[in-house]
Design an enzyme around this catalytic site. Sequence first.
Site, short mmCIF file in Angstrom:
data_model
loop_
_atom_site.label_atom_id
_atom_site.label_comp_id
_atom_site.label_asym_id
_atom_site.label_seq_id
_atom_site.Cartn_x
_atom_site.Cartn_y
_atom_site.Cartn_z
N ASP A 48 -84.19 -43.16 47.30
CA ASP A 48 -84.67 -44.52 47.01
C ASP A 48 -84.32 -44.95 45.59
OD1 ASP A 48 -85.75 -46.64 48.47
OD2 ASP A 48 -87.60 -46.55 47.36
N GLU A 90 -89.88 -50.40 38.24
CA GLU A 90 -89.72 -49.48 39.37
C GLU A 90 -88.72 -48.37 39.01
OE1 GLU A 90 -90.07 -51.73 43.07
OE2 GLU A 90 -88.53 -50.43 43.91
N GLU A 142 -88.65 -56.26 50.79
CA GLU A 142 -89.87 -56.04 49.99
C GLU A 142 -91.11 -55.90 50.90
OE1 GLU A 142 -89.00 -55.11 47.24
OE2 GLU A 142 -89.00 -56.65 45.70
N GLU A 212 -83.76 -50.19 57.42
CA GLU A 212 -84.99 -49.57 56.91
C GLU A 212 -85.40 -48.37 57.78
OE1 GLU A 212 -86.89 -49.99 54.16
OE2 GLU A 212 -85.70 -51.62 53.33
C1 LIG Z 1 -85.17 -48.64 51.19
C2 LIG Z 1 -86.08 -49.53 50.36
N1 LIG Z 1 -86.52 -50.68 50.89
C3 LIG Z 1 -87.36 -51.46 50.14
C4 LIG Z 1 -87.75 -51.13 48.88
C5 LIG Z 1 -88.66 -52.01 48.09
N2 LIG Z 1 -88.06 -52.55 46.92
C6 LIG Z 1 -87.24 -49.95 48.38
N3 LIG Z 1 -87.56 -49.49 47.15
N4 LIG Z 1 -86.40 -49.11 49.13
#
Ligand SMILES: Cc1ncc(CN)c(N)n1
Length: 223
Positions: A48, A90, A142, A212
Amino acid sequence: MQAKITVTETWLRKHRHLYDGATRHPFIRSIRDGNIDISAFKTWLGQDYIFVRAFVPFVASVLTKAYKGSDDGNGDVEVILGGVAALHDEISWFKKEAFKWGVQLSSIAPQKANQEYCRFLESLISPEVEYTVTAVAFWAIETIYQESFAHCLEDDSKTPPELKETCQRWGNESFGEYCNSLRNIVDRQLEKASDDVITKAEATLLRVLEHEVDFWNMSHRRT
Ligand SMILES: Cc1ncc(CN)c(N)n1
């Protein structure tokens, strides 16, 4: 008088199964049920981090398109700018968290599902892709995280204490409000969009949902 059903509401009803697949994935359920495999969590963390780095230029492109393409430029731009600022935090959070879990971010290569998702984001950066279409992708990306991690914070969840902070990051109320603001932007844009743009935007939502799910699968299965 009954409230008008928005386009996003129609889509969420129509694609409920796929949407739930993204927001109630076994990876998320395993956090919520307290039986997450920590190596799966570490895989997710490292992957991520790579995703979020690729997400930044995508969000910057949404910001540029909002500035150029929305009637209510300033309102949209401010909301999206808030998203860019949150991504700055983040990235710092991922670095801190990776250190805590002993994950060496510099030595991680993106897995196939991640590469494909990042390539998809890159394709949306093109100036030919309409603001409305990119805004739909942004809202969905999001919101899926918000709903997924908020699910892990519900009263009856057994989320391990050491993962609560991660869930708070996206599952908190103010991130939820920000996602609602993105949804309002999207619905306002869709109200005045052509049929062609609406069709493209819906297809983009479906692609996001699929990416996702693949992303969670990648972490969950540790392939
Ligand atoms: C795969 C993914 N999707 C969504 C998000 C949210 N910004 C994230 N951090 N990573």
